[in-house]
Design a protein around this motif. Structure first.
Motif, mmCIF file in Angstrom:
data_model
loop_
_atom_site.group_PDB
_atom_site.id
_atom_site.type_symbol
_atom_site.label_atom_id
_atom_site.label_comp_id
_atom_site.label_asym_id
_atom_site.label_seq_id
_atom_site.Cartn_x
_atom_site.Cartn_y
_atom_site.Cartn_z
ATOM 1 N N PRO A 196 -7.925 -1.485 0.795
ATOM 2 C CA PRO A 196 -8.019 -2.079 -0.547
ATOM 3 C C PRO A 196 -8.047 -1.020 -1.657
ATOM 4 N N GLY A 197 -8.751 0.083 -1.425
ATOM 5 C CA GLY A 197 -8.782 1.166 -2.404
ATOM 6 C C GLY A 197 -7.410 1.797 -2.585
ATOM 7 N N LEU A 198 -6.682 1.956 -1.494
ATOM 8 C CA LEU A 198 -5.337 2.540 -1.549
ATOM 9 C C LEU A 198 -4.390 1.645 -2.335
ATOM 10 N N ILE A 199 -4.402 0.351 -2.055
ATOM 11 C CA ILE A 199 -3.515 -0.587 -2.750
ATOM 12 C C ILE A 199 -3.822 -0.582 -4.251
ATOM 13 N N HIS A 200 -5.100 -0.653 -4.591
ATOM 14 C CA HIS A 200 -5.485 -0.657 -6.006
ATOM 15 C C HIS A 200 -5.100 0.659 -6.686
ATOM 16 N N ALA A 201 -5.302 1.770 -6.010
ATOM 17 C CA ALA A 201 -4.994 3.079 -6.600
ATOM 18 C C ALA A 201 -3.507 3.228 -6.887
ATOM 19 N N VAL A 202 -2.669 2.860 -5.938
ATOM 20 C CA VAL A 202 -1.221 2.967 -6.156
ATOM 21 C C VAL A 202 -0.792 2.022 -7.276
ATOM 22 N N TRP A 203 -1.385 0.829 -7.329
ATOM 23 C CA TRP A 203 -1.071 -0.117 -8.399
ATOM 24 C C TRP A 203 -1.442 0.467 -9.768
ATOM 25 N N VAL A 204 -2.627 1.067 -9.871
ATOM 26 C CA VAL A 204 -3.059 1.650 -11.148
ATOM 27 C C VAL A 204 -2.134 2.790 -11.562
ATOM 28 N N VAL A 205 -1.782 3.664 -10.622
ATOM 29 C CA VAL A 205 -0.938 4.815 -10.948
ATOM 30 C C VAL A 205 0.443 4.361 -11.412
ATOM 31 N N VAL A 206 0.991 3.337 -10.781
ATOM 32 C CA VAL A 206 2.330 2.869 -11.136
ATOM 33 C C VAL A 206 2.300 1.989 -12.395
ATOM 34 N N LYS A 207 1.276 1.179 -12.549
ATOM 35 C CA LYS A 207 1.229 0.174 -13.620
ATOM 36 C C LYS A 207 0.830 0.755 -14.977
ATOM 37 N N PHE A 208 -0.201 1.588 -15.023
ATOM 38 C CA PHE A 208 -0.769 2.029 -16.289
ATOM 39 C C PHE A 208 -0.120 3.300 -16.791
ATOM 40 N N GLU A 209 -0.035 3.384 -18.114
ATOM 41 C CA GLU A 209 0.435 4.612 -18.743
ATOM 42 C C GLU A 209 -0.614 5.686 -18.530
ATOM 43 N N ASP A 210 -0.207 6.933 -18.637
ATOM 44 C CA ASP A 210 -1.137 8.049 -18.482
ATOM 45 C C ASP A 210 -2.111 8.047 -19.653
ATOM 46 N N GLN A 211 -3.378 7.687 -19.379
ATOM 47 C CA GLN A 211 -4.367 7.611 -20.438
ATOM 48 C C GLN A 211 -5.164 8.897 -20.574
ATOM 49 N N ALA A 242 14.988 1.270 -15.375
ATOM 50 C CA ALA A 242 13.846 1.769 -14.620
ATOM 51 C C ALA A 242 13.247 3.004 -15.286
ATOM 52 N N LYS A 243 11.917 3.117 -15.138
ATOM 53 C CA LYS A 243 11.218 4.265 -15.692
ATOM 54 C C LYS A 243 11.444 5.480 -14.799
ATOM 55 N N GLU A 244 11.660 6.636 -15.398
ATOM 56 C CA GLU A 244 11.898 7.854 -14.632
ATOM 57 C C GLU A 244 10.576 8.369 -14.077
ATOM 58 N N THR A 245 10.553 8.709 -12.796
ATOM 59 C CA THR A 245 9.341 9.218 -12.155
ATOM 60 C C THR A 245 9.238 10.715 -12.398
ATOM 61 N N THR A 246 8.073 11.135 -12.889
ATOM 62 C CA THR A 246 7.863 12.550 -13.170
ATOM 63 C C THR A 246 7.121 13.201 -12.009
ATOM 64 N N THR A 247 7.106 14.511 -12.005
ATOM 65 C CA THR A 247 6.389 15.256 -10.974
ATOM 66 C C THR A 247 4.899 14.940 -11.012
ATOM 67 N N GLU A 248 4.346 14.807 -12.225
ATOM 68 C CA GLU A 248 2.924 14.487 -12.351
ATOM 69 C C GLU A 248 2.605 13.132 -11.729
ATOM 70 N N GLU A 249 3.503 12.157 -11.905
ATOM 71 C CA GLU A 249 3.271 10.838 -11.327
ATOM 72 C C GLU A 249 3.324 10.889 -9.798
ATOM 73 N N VAL A 250 4.224 11.688 -9.248
ATOM 74 C CA VAL A 250 4.290 11.844 -7.791
ATOM 75 C C VAL A 250 3.001 12.474 -7.269
ATOM 76 N N ILE A 251 2.477 13.466 -7.987
ATOM 77 C CA ILE A 251 1.220 14.107 -7.582
ATOM 78 C C ILE A 251 0.076 13.097 -7.617
ATOM 79 N N ARG A 252 0.045 12.243 -8.659
ATOM 80 C CA ARG A 252 -1.013 11.226 -8.742
ATOM 81 C C ARG A 252 -0.889 10.213 -7.610
ATOM 82 N N ILE A 253 0.335 9.846 -7.232
ATOM 83 C CA ILE A 253 0.518 8.903 -6.125
ATOM 84 C C ILE A 253 0.055 9.536 -4.812
ATOM 85 N N LEU A 254 0.408 10.810 -4.585
ATOM 86 C CA LEU A 254 -0.046 11.485 -3.364
ATOM 87 C C LEU A 254 -1.569 11.605 -3.342
ATOM 88 N N ALA A 255 -2.172 11.907 -4.489
ATOM 89 C CA ALA A 255 -3.634 11.961 -4.555
ATOM 90 C C ALA A 255 -4.216 10.588 -4.256
#
Length: 92
Positions: free
Chosen positions: A47-62, A2-15
């Protein structure tokens, strides 16, 4: 593994939970998925929430790609060695 969750990723998920386009923007910037998320959020929050969480979890930080090693740490580029030209002998 499993990929390690960083603080930045948690902030992006909350946003993404509170304002879905913001979480997507923090992940990918003003790219295709940001605009898709804006439209989905305008059509409905869920729908926006589902897509946003999917993008944050799926894609690398671009927005902040991994740093490249310093020039002196990089291996030399492949290819033949540089060609040196020989000087002609001077006539006496």
């Amino acid at each position: 593994m499993a990929k390690e969750t960083t603080t930045e990723e948690v902030i992006r998920i909350l946003a993404a939970v509170f304002l879905p386009p913001l979480g997507v923007f923090m992940q990918v910037g003003f790219r295709k998925h940001f605009w898709i998320n804006v439209v989905l959020t305008l059509l409905g929050y869920v729908p926006g929430l589902i897509h946003a969480v999917w993008v944050v979890v799926k894609f690398e930080d671009q927005m902040h790609p991994p740093q490249r090693p310093a020039l002196e740490e990089r291996p030399p580029p492949p290819g033949p060695p540089p060609v040196t030209t020989a000087r002609p002998h001077e006539a006496s």
